[in-house]
Design a protein around this motif. Sequence first.
Motif, PDB file in Angstrom:
ATOM      1  N   ARG A  40      40.247  48.331  28.188  1.00  0.00           N
ATOM      2  CA  ARG A  40      40.198  49.204  29.120  1.00  0.00           C
ATOM      3  C   ARG A  40      39.092  50.214  28.771  1.00  0.00           C
ATOM      4  N   TRP A  41      37.838  50.131  29.500  1.00  0.00           N
ATOM      5  CA  TRP A  41      36.804  51.036  29.324  1.00  0.00           C
ATOM      6  C   TRP A  41      36.600  52.278  30.330  1.00  0.00           C
ATOM      7  N   ARG A  42      36.057  53.099  30.187  1.00  0.00           N
ATOM      8  CA  ARG A  42      35.542  53.996  31.291  1.00  0.00           C
ATOM      9  C   ARG A  42      34.048  54.158  31.302  1.00  0.00           C
ATOM     10  N   ILE A  74      36.749  47.792  33.485  1.00  0.00           N
ATOM     11  CA  ILE A  74      36.001  49.122  33.296  1.00  0.00           C
ATOM     12  C   ILE A  74      36.428  50.137  34.737  1.00  0.00           C
ATOM     13  N   THR A  75      36.705  51.326  34.245  1.00  0.00           N
ATOM     14  CA  THR A  75      36.944  52.220  35.485  1.00  0.00           C
ATOM     15  C   THR A  75      35.678  53.144  35.783  1.00  0.00           C
ATOM     16  N   LEU A  77      33.508  56.313  37.093  1.00  0.00           N
ATOM     17  CA  LEU A  77      34.216  57.839  37.295  1.00  0.00           C
ATOM     18  C   LEU A  77      32.714  58.532  37.830  1.00  0.00           C
ATOM     19  N   LEU A  82      34.751  63.617  34.942  1.00  0.00           N
ATOM     20  CA  LEU A  82      35.139  63.761  33.570  1.00  0.00           C
ATOM     21  C   LEU A  82      34.025  64.681  32.994  1.00  0.00           C
ATOM     22  N   VAL A  97      33.158  58.277  26.128  1.00  0.00           N
ATOM     23  CA  VAL A  97      33.538  57.170  26.928  1.00  0.00           C
ATOM     24  C   VAL A  97      32.620  56.059  26.267  1.00  0.00           C
TER      25      VAL A  97
END
Length: 366
Positions: A40-42, A74-75, A77, A82, A97
């Motif tokens: 799970r990446w941002r 991948i989320t 933003l 952030l 991140v």
Amino acid sequence: MKRRKIINTGAIATATAITLSSCARTQTAANIQTGLPNLRWRMVTSWPKSLGIFSGAEILAKRVSEMTNGRFTITPLAAGELVPGLQVMDTVQAGTVECGHTANYYYIGKNLALAFGTSVPFGLNAQQQNSWLYHGGGLETMQKIYSDFNIINFPAGNTGAQMGGWFKREINTVADLQGLKMRIPGLGGQVISRMGVNAQVLPGGEIFLALDRGAIDAAEWVGPYDDEKLGLHKAAQFYYYPGWWEPGPTLDVLVNRSAWDKLPPEYQAIFKTAAYEANMNMLAEYDALNGQALARLTAGGTKLVAFSPEIMQASQKASVDFLEENATKDANFKQVYEQWKGFRKQVFDWNRVNELSYANFAISNS
């Protein structure tokens, strides 16, 4: 009847539970068998979510998830969720991140040559830029620069040739530029500063208020589709073209090098493929949407104006002088510039024969 119905219903529920459990075990077994992890990446970005430019991040994330069957997500933003939109590179470099979607020329204070990864005044259009990056050594050159910052980068979007921006008053001569406060980043901002403009860098979400309230007199962003969404036509009446400082700007996904090196080779290949798709898709999308948006803007009262020959000629001279002067002062910049300039001559010579001759006739006579 009721008893049989209850029995049947219970049987169905049991069968469903068994099936779901079996699917879960199969999925887990598949993960174990392939050895591919769940990640799970941002992804921080420099863009508001409402704009088409955000699609580069969205497409990349969507395709990575699809091609890994949801194992690698991948989320994206939006700017400000952030970190501020102009701090993407710093955030990725620090490892806060794993990745970010941005424009390289926002960070020319770290290395002036990063501008070539986005767009250079009177440089390459989108097609030529892709050719340089993918087949002319450009991407390898940019990745070498980014390696100094613990980052690896990949092209992940292109807006196509941009507009010259929104002005509160008409600009006909170089003298009209003197003292003008304008939002314009990258080398374009440095070049136009030589012509008397007070160049400023603002993230997309701050442009409308600054223009509307008179903090700036002019602003360039992307093109009709995104400019309309930002409401820039409500803050200024004159819409100039072309954006000579951004004839084919590439947007990049920056990845923390330490995080990248930990990815399985399969995920690295998928990520690069998704970035490539995002790069191609954004350009196609903007070509489809910008014409429609421009028609709406002009129908609504926007005054479409071409920069005068005087301004274009002065801008080109200032651009060449700027590039040549920096090449004499900075050996690293010179190395990138000379390689890029050689490629530009080659592709310009070719496109003068095929693309330009066709466009001059077909578009002029359509």
